[in-house]
Design a protein around this motif. Structure first.
Motif, PDB file in Angstrom:
ATOM      1  N   ILE A 146       0.831  -1.206   0.000  1.00  0.00           N
ATOM      2  CA  ILE A 146       0.000   0.000   0.000  1.00  0.00           C
ATOM      3  C   ILE A 146       0.861   1.251   0.000  1.00  0.00           C
ATOM      4  O   ILE A 146       0.562   2.228  -0.704  1.00  0.00           O
ATOM      5  CB  ILE A 146      -0.946  -0.013   1.219  1.00  0.00           C
ATOM      6  CG1 ILE A 146      -1.967  -1.136   1.080  1.00  0.00           C
ATOM      7  CG2 ILE A 146      -1.665   1.324   1.358  1.00  0.00           C
ATOM      8  CD1 ILE A 146      -2.889  -1.267   2.279  1.00  0.00           C
TER       9      ILE A 146
ATOM     10  N   CYS B 143       3.787   1.599  -1.237  1.00  0.00           N
ATOM     11  CA  CYS B 143       4.372   1.763  -2.581  1.00  0.00           C
ATOM     12  C   CYS B 143       3.367   2.403  -3.537  1.00  0.00           C
ATOM     13  O   CYS B 143       3.726   3.267  -4.350  1.00  0.00           O
ATOM     14  CB  CYS B 143       4.838   0.416  -3.123  1.00  0.00           C
ATOM     15  SG  CYS B 143       6.299  -0.256  -2.288  1.00  0.00           S
ATOM     16  N   PHE B 144       2.109   1.985  -3.435  1.00  0.00           N
ATOM     17  CA  PHE B 144       1.080   2.599  -4.268  1.00  0.00           C
ATOM     18  C   PHE B 144       0.893   4.066  -3.902  1.00  0.00           C
ATOM     19  O   PHE B 144       0.772   4.929  -4.796  1.00  0.00           O
ATOM     20  CB  PHE B 144      -0.239   1.840  -4.115  1.00  0.00           C
ATOM     21  CG  PHE B 144      -0.393   0.684  -5.059  1.00  0.00           C
ATOM     22  CD1 PHE B 144      -0.999   0.863  -6.291  1.00  0.00           C
ATOM     23  CD2 PHE B 144       0.069  -0.577  -4.724  1.00  0.00           C
ATOM     24  CE1 PHE B 144      -1.155  -0.200  -7.181  1.00  0.00           C
ATOM     25  CE2 PHE B 144      -0.074  -1.639  -5.597  1.00  0.00           C
ATOM     26  CZ  PHE B 144      -0.685  -1.461  -6.828  1.00  0.00           C
TER      27      PHE B 144
ATOM     28  N   ALA C  98       3.748   6.061  -5.251  1.00  0.00           N
ATOM     29  CA  ALA C  98       3.651   6.213  -6.712  1.00  0.00           C
ATOM     30  C   ALA C  98       2.622   7.267  -7.083  1.00  0.00           C
ATOM     31  O   ALA C  98       2.852   8.081  -7.992  1.00  0.00           O
ATOM     32  CB  ALA C  98       3.300   4.868  -7.347  1.00  0.00           C
ATOM     33  N   TRP C  99       1.498   7.303  -6.382  1.00  0.00           N
ATOM     34  CA  TRP C  99       0.456   8.292  -6.674  1.00  0.00           C
ATOM     35  C   TRP C  99       0.876   9.707  -6.247  1.00  0.00           C
ATOM     36  O   TRP C  99       0.631  10.677  -6.964  1.00  0.00           O
ATOM     37  CB  TRP C  99      -0.835   7.927  -5.945  1.00  0.00           C
ATOM     38  CG  TRP C  99      -1.420   6.614  -6.399  1.00  0.00           C
ATOM     39  CD1 TRP C  99      -1.138   5.946  -7.545  1.00  0.00           C
ATOM     40  CD2 TRP C  99      -2.354   5.805  -5.682  1.00  0.00           C
ATOM     41  NE1 TRP C  99      -1.840   4.762  -7.610  1.00  0.00           N
ATOM     42  CE2 TRP C  99      -2.610   4.651  -6.477  1.00  0.00           C
ATOM     43  CE3 TRP C  99      -3.004   5.934  -4.465  1.00  0.00           C
ATOM     44  CZ2 TRP C  99      -3.474   3.655  -6.073  1.00  0.00           C
ATOM     45  CZ3 TRP C  99      -3.879   4.932  -4.061  1.00  0.00           C
ATOM     46  CH2 TRP C  99      -4.106   3.803  -4.868  1.00  0.00           C
TER      47      TRP C  99
ATOM     48  N   VAL D 196       0.537   2.756 -10.981  1.00  0.00           N
ATOM     49  CA  VAL D 196       1.013   1.520 -10.387  1.00  0.00           C
ATOM     50  C   VAL D 196       2.515   1.604 -10.167  1.00  0.00           C
ATOM     51  O   VAL D 196       3.255   1.991 -11.076  1.00  0.00           O
ATOM     52  CB  VAL D 196       0.687   0.308 -11.289  1.00  0.00           C
ATOM     53  CG1 VAL D 196       1.206  -0.988 -10.659  1.00  0.00           C
ATOM     54  CG2 VAL D 196      -0.814   0.209 -11.530  1.00  0.00           C
ATOM     55  N   PRO D 197       2.999   1.257  -8.966  1.00  0.00           N
ATOM     56  CA  PRO D 197       4.441   1.264  -8.736  1.00  0.00           C
ATOM     57  C   PRO D 197       5.116   0.142  -9.505  1.00  0.00           C
ATOM     58  O   PRO D 197       4.496  -0.876  -9.828  1.00  0.00           O
ATOM     59  CB  PRO D 197       4.556   1.057  -7.226  1.00  0.00           C
ATOM     60  CG  PRO D 197       3.328   0.308  -6.859  1.00  0.00           C
ATOM     61  CD  PRO D 197       2.247   0.833  -7.775  1.00  0.00           C
TER      62      PRO D 197
ATOM     63  N   VAL E 200       8.590  -2.218  -5.525  1.00  0.00           N
ATOM     64  CA  VAL E 200       7.911  -3.010  -4.493  1.00  0.00           C
ATOM     65  C   VAL E 200       8.856  -4.061  -3.930  1.00  0.00           C
ATOM     66  O   VAL E 200       8.941  -4.261  -2.697  1.00  0.00           O
ATOM     67  CB  VAL E 200       6.647  -3.682  -5.063  1.00  0.00           C
ATOM     68  CG1 VAL E 200       6.012  -4.605  -4.025  1.00  0.00           C
ATOM     69  CG2 VAL E 200       5.644  -2.631  -5.509  1.00  0.00           C
TER      70      VAL E 200
END
Length: 289
Positions: free
Chosen positions: A111, A113-114, A117-118, A125-126, A131
């Motif tokens: 989570i 990582c997501f 990325a956002w 998506v990372p 990840v």
């Protein structure tokens, strides 16, 4: 005895409810944990030749603490359902806690990582490499942090339960030493009268007074609950809270609550909250009756 098993069965499958207390304590725990690690992050970044922006680090640490706090109600609930300080097959319970912490650590890293990325990379998506890198770097550390939090919750629960059981045992020992009659002397406005114990449904403290509830009537007495308890018949009454005593035969139903407390519904329809410190003794006495 059937009611006792039914109560324990409902309590086992009673769903968790997220409350502010576990969230807040979890946030403080993760905030402290991340701040302890921060000097090492700053040092590694300095050795790599770049400085970590203060604002960015503040956002990252706060966000990570909030994310970690979201799982603390689940850990608290699991601790209450599968305590390691009582019962049998403790190694099986410990294994369940470990598996849960391993899975939560994996989920939190994915989570995060997501979210990174956002928020920072403007990607939906990372990358798999990112990840995988975060899992390799932080998974073991995160599992350790989750296990440490679980241990702290177990210790707090053990201390509270031990203190509650000790207080309840001491109260019952004092009450047993006193000879009790069917009628209790009550002084109100300079007059002395007697109240039948069989007519009392429950008692509670109200400031400097003690409220005796008997059917639709309530009698206020200027006396402490502890002193009044000495004259009560312990085979008929039991303490369910530091402020409440109830007649056992007036209990109609017990409804377990997520934090270990229970809601007692009396035969007259009135509901009283029972503290978890007295729950086991009340369940035992009620089932025997």
């Amino acid at each position: 005895m059937t009611d006792h098993f039914a109560l324990e069965f409902r309590r086992l499958f009673d769903p968790p409810r997220h409350r502010l207390a576990p969230l807040f304590s979890g946030f403080l725990y993760w905030l402290a944990f991340l701040l302890v690690l921060e000097p090492g992050n700053v040092l590694r970044a300095s050795q790599a030749g770049y400085a970590l922006p203060l604002g960015l680090e503040t956002v990252r640490i706060t966000g990570a603490a909030v994310l970690g706090a979201t799982v603390t109600p689940l850990l608290t609930w699991l601790t209450n359902r599968l305590p390691l300080t009582e019962g049998t097959r403790l190694w099986q319970r410990a294994l369940i806690h470990l598996i849960c912490n391993v899975c939560l650590a994996f989920l939190l890293i994915v989570i995060s990582c997501f979210l990174a990325a956002w928020g920072f990379e403007q990607q939906i998506v990372p990358s798999f490499a990112e990840v995988n890198s975060q899992l390799a770097a932080n998974w073991t550390l995160l599992v350790f942090a989750l296990c440490a939090f679980t241990t702290i919750v177990h210790l707090v629960r053990f201390i509270r339960r031990k203190g509650g059981v000790t207080a309840a045992t001491a109260t019952n020992a004092v009450a047993t030493e006193t000879t009790r009659g069917e009628r209790i002397p009550i002084k109100t406005r300079g007059r002395l009268r007697f109240l039948e114990q069989a007519s009392i449904d429950w008692l509670e403290t109200q400031g400097n007074y003690l409220a005796l509830h008997s059917g639709p009537n309530t009698q206020l007495v200027r006396q402490t609950l502890t002193d009044f308890e000495k004259d009560l018949d312990t085979s008929r009454f039991i303490r369910i809270h530091r402020r409440l005593i109830v007649a056992i035969d007036r209990i109609e139903e017990m409804k377990p609550l997520p934090n270990g407390d229970a809601l007692l519904r009396l035969r007259n329809g009135h509901e009283l909250r029972m503290s978890r410190s007295y729950r086991d003794e009340v369940v035992r006495r009620w089932s025997e009756g």
